[in-house]
Design an enzyme around this catalytic site. Sequence first.
Site, PDB file in Angstrom:
ATOM      1  N   THR A   1       0.830  -1.192  -0.204  1.00  0.00           N
ATOM      2  CA  THR A   1      -0.049  -0.042  -0.007  1.00  0.00           C
ATOM      3  C   THR A   1       0.805   1.468  -0.157  1.00  0.00           C
ATOM      4  O   THR A   1       1.630   1.399   0.959  1.00  0.00           O
ATOM      5  CB  THR A   1      -1.034   0.028   1.265  1.00  0.00           C
ATOM      6  OG1 THR A   1      -1.654  -0.951   1.303  1.00  0.00           O
ATOM      7  CG2 THR A   1      -1.846   1.295   1.265  1.00  0.00           C
ATOM      8  N   SER A   2       1.019   2.026  -1.135  1.00  0.00           N
ATOM      9  CA  SER A   2       1.626   3.020  -0.987  1.00  0.00           C
ATOM     10  C   SER A   2       1.594   4.146  -0.118  1.00  0.00           C
ATOM     11  O   SER A   2       0.318   4.082   0.336  1.00  0.00           O
ATOM     12  CB  SER A   2       1.755   3.640  -2.547  1.00  0.00           C
ATOM     13  OG  SER A   2       1.835   2.826  -3.696  1.00  0.00           O
TER      14      SER A   2
END
Length: 377
Positions: free
Chosen positions: A91-92
């Site tokens: 998840t950036s």
Amino acid sequence: MSIGERITALTDRLTDLDDKWRDAFHAVPRHLFIPDKAWCHPDDGPGFLIDRTADPEMWLDVAYSNASIVTQIDDGATDLERGQGDYTSSTSAPGVVAAELKLLDPYDGDEVLEIGTGTGWTAGLLASRLGDESVTSMEIDQVLLATATEHLQQAGLSPRLVLGDGAEGWREGAPYDRVHVTCGVREVPYAWVEQTRPGGAIVVPWMPRWAGGHLVKLIAVGDGTAVGGFHSGVDFMLLRSQRWSRPRLEEVYRKSTTYLDPRRVVRSSYGAEVAIAGMLPEVCGTHETQDGGEFHLSLWSDDSDAQVHYAPDYKGVAILQRGPRGLWDELEAAYLQWVSWGSPHRDRFGMTVTPEGQHIWLDSPDRSLSVPMNFGE
């Protein structure tokens, strides 16, 4: 602190979010897309394991921090608890997500193709903003896609999810107004240009072999090409079909020296990084500062490599090169070419993608770095 308060505290720190994206961040809580065990990868320190069962408050703190969270290592072959191996899904960091969504700048009613579903969080943000029917998200990993589907269902969202190679796009839904890419690419797949309507945009993390990555926003011109410029620096996992590995060479090194300090080459500016990557697209490099102020730079391509060593007690820098190419010689020439142009910053460079491939240019698309440039004309 409630979830809503955590989201507000996070979005207050993200200057790239407009009110509609802030609403989407609230409507699609990030913690719904993070597994109970994951590996936090902050920018300012070593990574560490987060475990919802062992420490739920710390797990939530990380979920609503501005840090990327790794959710898969070695395509799922390595346990996340180890934190070692190649990171292959995450998840950036919210700040990076916000910067990319700002560049994407979709209008109400726009149809978006997303490349790289991952955990499903950004697909959820897009679906919340534009509607489920307007978002198609592609993922090559069946396990990741199944997990993303569950995450999105928990958030009450159902964009179209497609199992397939994102490099090929999804022709069934084309043309798209926006293409949102959540993995790094060295070469922009032409299918994305073909599937974007004239005037539409492709926002992509460009991860060349040389140095760091850069967000690029390309606009489809309508003649089969797309043109755009460079924005903020990023670091993304590569599109699976564009991964590469370092070759093993057995040849004897050729010895030489240079007076150009390699530290100047790798530390100059983002402009130098883009220029070198544009002129030498096949050259990779890593470097490290060593004890006593010494500095070592390693270079390699598919068939050659070079070792460059600076020591403060010597005027000359030691060079070892092997293979058909003199990689340091090429790097030195490219860097000095950038200097001769007046050391232009990143925002003066751009990219054009055509059916034949991509090229980098300075100031104007007709001034490609791959051909001699004459600014006197």
